[in-house]
Motif scaffolding. Structure first.
Motif, short mmCIF file in Angstrom:
data_model
loop_
_atom_site.label_atom_id
_atom_site.label_comp_id
_atom_site.label_asym_id
_atom_site.label_seq_id
_atom_site.Cartn_x
_atom_site.Cartn_y
_atom_site.Cartn_z
N SER A 1 0.98 -1.01 0.54
CA SER A 1 -0.32 -0.20 -0.51
C SER A 1 0.78 1.25 0.49
N PRO B 1 -9.67 6.00 2.71
CA PRO B 1 -10.97 4.97 1.78
C PRO B 1 -12.30 5.66 1.66
N THR C 1 -7.16 7.55 -7.11
CA THR C 1 -7.72 6.62 -6.25
C THR C 1 -7.88 5.45 -5.81
N ASP C 2 -8.66 5.77 -4.55
CA ASP C 2 -7.81 4.72 -3.39
C ASP C 2 -9.55 5.38 -2.57
N ASP D 1 -13.23 3.12 -2.02
CA ASP D 1 -14.17 1.67 -1.50
C ASP D 1 -15.76 2.42 -1.28
N THR E 1 -4.65 3.79 -7.26
CA THR E 1 -3.57 2.76 -6.50
C THR E 1 -4.31 1.71 -5.96
N GLY E 2 -5.54 2.01 -5.22
CA GLY E 2 -6.26 0.89 -4.68
C GLY E 2 -7.54 0.44 -4.83
N LYS E 3 -8.00 0.73 -4.88
CA LYS E 3 -9.81 0.61 -4.39
C LYS E 3 -10.88 1.82 -4.76
N ALA F 1 -4.92 -2.78 -7.94
CA ALA F 1 -5.50 -2.04 -7.55
C ALA F 1 -7.05 -3.44 -6.94
#
Length: 501
Positions: free
Chosen positions: A271, A318, A346-347, A349, A385-387, A412
């Motif tokens: 992360s 998040p 973007t990360d 949820d 980059t993540g969720k 991702a």
């Protein structure tokens, strides 16, 4: 006395403002004078003053006419790093910098000239408020300034510095400029002064605490930059200006960069810290964060990619909150007005699961962020980059909101719903029939992540353009920016859209 001697004397008197005693009082309060502030901000010897000797006033029955040379504000033009700017600085040493009709006319002339010449306008606010002896005429004069700021909004950048008290109707000046800087210990911004609140509530207030720099940077968001002193304030303003175009028809200042455009980033499958990512991507790690103290759930910042100015928007937690959405939406509005490219990391949820926010303005504020992306026509790039899950995907600049290119890291998670919800919906029977329901649920969540909530599914559906190695992010963004930086878009003819409020 000859005419030349008279001119020299009048110039010397004007430059003294309210006189040595008032200047000393200003210094004792920890503040610079108006001319000292201008001198610290503009290139040495570049300032040209306008209407230096203006002196007139109006008065209402029962009040004595009050006026002084200069009318409590120093106005003119000059350069910052060789770029022309117009500036007005309220002079607290002259009638406490009170806003009169003549005072306002000087400010209006300054803003008018800035707009006509297409250069930024800077206002330094330090005033005791409207001049009481002029009654409603003084309030009307302030209102003219407020209208002018609205007229030129989106035409030239406007910057205000609250460098002392700014109380009453004139406080709206700070809220209507594109950027507001405040200085710890001397700035006060409020609709009513401490005395009014003390009278109404019976409690004494400390203006620099209740209405000061920290409050308006951390709590209200009216100020975007918190400065420890006037020297830091001048330096911050100069750096801010280095990222801004002079007007809406000019490009933002390009700076030749020695930073390797193919430089690899030190990120892999772990992360990532968003502030570190933004600094790593930007040329030489040089960024200026916008509203750093307010709504840290989202990061907004200016930087450069291979010499081109861009704005960064990145999730730092998040979930999206109401304050984070408003912060990002306003930043995007500015970027779009001056066609400054936007890089979104973007990360996210989802939106915040918070019943108080939900029953408040959360939905409207998130819709405002969505609208800011949808209505903007500047170049827009997005890296997941993540969720990017559910409305977290929908709001944070997908292709459907106008992103020119959308990339994702291989780690991702991209999905219409959270992994837990997806597992319960898709694998309900497997979980219900399992001997160990808890273990089965965990296994089904992992299965959902592997089969559905991954960038490969999103790429197959056309939601993203490519899956990239984190280390290559800077290189790919620079290449993409070069491709889209001169794009043109046709939109439906209309006066303007209606933003959700």
């Amino acid at each position: 006395m000859s005419k030349l001697e008279e001119l020299k004397k009048k110039n010397a008197d004007a430059l003294l403002g309210g006189g040595q005693q008032q200047i000393l009082a200003q210094h004792n309060a920890g503040k610079k004078t108006a001319r000292e502030r201008i001198g610290a901000l503009l290139d040495q010897g570049s300032f040209v003053e306008i209407e230096k000797f203006l002196k007139r006033t109006y008065t209402t029955p029962g009040f004595e006419a009050v006026s002084e040379t200069g009318e409590g504000v120093v106005c003119g033009y000059g350069t910052i790093a060789d770029r022309p700017v117009f500036v007005f600085a309220q002079d607290y040493t002259v009638l406490k910098g009170s806003f009169s009709s003549a005072h306002a006319s000087k400010v209006l002339k300054t803003l008018d000239m800035a707009a006509k010449n297409g250069v930024p306008a800077i206002g330094i606010l330090d005033s005791g408020g409207a001049r009481v002896s002029e009654g409603v005429a003084a309030v009307g004069a302030v209102t003219e300034v407020l209208k002018k700021l609205n007229d030129i909004s989106g035409v030239i950048p406007t910057i205000s510095v609250v460098a002392g008290p700014c109380i009453g109707t004139s406080a709206y000046i700070a809220t209507l400029t594109d950027f507001t800087l405040m200085i710890e210990g001397i700035s006060e911004l409020a609709l009513y002064g401490p005395q009014v609140y003390a009278s109404a509530t019976g409690k004494e207030l400390n203006g620099t605490i209740s209405f000061g720099a920290k409050n308006h940077n951390k709590n209200t968001g009216i100020s975007q930059f918190l400065c420890d002193d006037e020297m830091q304030c001048a330096a911050t303003l100069k750096k801010l200006l280095s990222f801004l175009p002079s007007n809406n028809l000019d490009d933002a200042p390009y700076e030749l960069s020695a930073d390797d455009l193919n430089r690899q980033l030190p990120f892999g499958e772990d992360s990532v810290d968003m502030p570190a990512l933004i600094r790593s991507v930007a040329d030489n790690g040089d960024v200026l964060e916008y509203q750093a103290e307010f709504a840290p759930e989202i990061i907004t910042a200016f930087g450069r990619l291979n010499g081109n100015v861009c704005g960064f928007v990145a999730n730092n937690t998040p979930q999206l909150t109401t304050r984070a959405a408003k912060k990002a939406a306003r930043f995007l509005s500015f970027l779009d007005a001056y066609n400054i490219p936007t890089i979104t990391f973007t990360d996210c949820d989802s939106s915040a699961v918070d019943i108080e926010q939900e029953q408040g303005t959360l939905l409207c504020d998130l819709a405002q962020l969505l609208s800011a992306y949808a209505q903007s026509g500047m170049p827009k790039l997005n890296v997941i980059t993540g969720k990017a899950i559910g409305d977290g995907f929908a709001i944070m600049c997908p292709k459907e909101l106008g992103a020119d290119m959308v990339y994702a890291w291989p780690t991702a998670q991209i999905s219409a719903m959270s992994a837990e919800t997806g597992a319960l919906l898709l694998y309900e029977d497997e979980i219900a029939n399992a001997v160990d329901g808890i273990t089965a649920k965990r296994q089904m969540i992992e299965k959902y992540l592997d089969e559905y909530a991954n960038p490969w599914q999103a790429a197959e559906q056309g939601a993203i353009d490519d899956i990239i190695e984190p280390a290559h992010t800077r290189q790919i963004l620079i290449a993409s920016l070069e491709m889209v930086i001169s794009k043109r878009e046709e939109t439906l003819p209309k006066k303007h859209g209606i933003l959700p409020l």
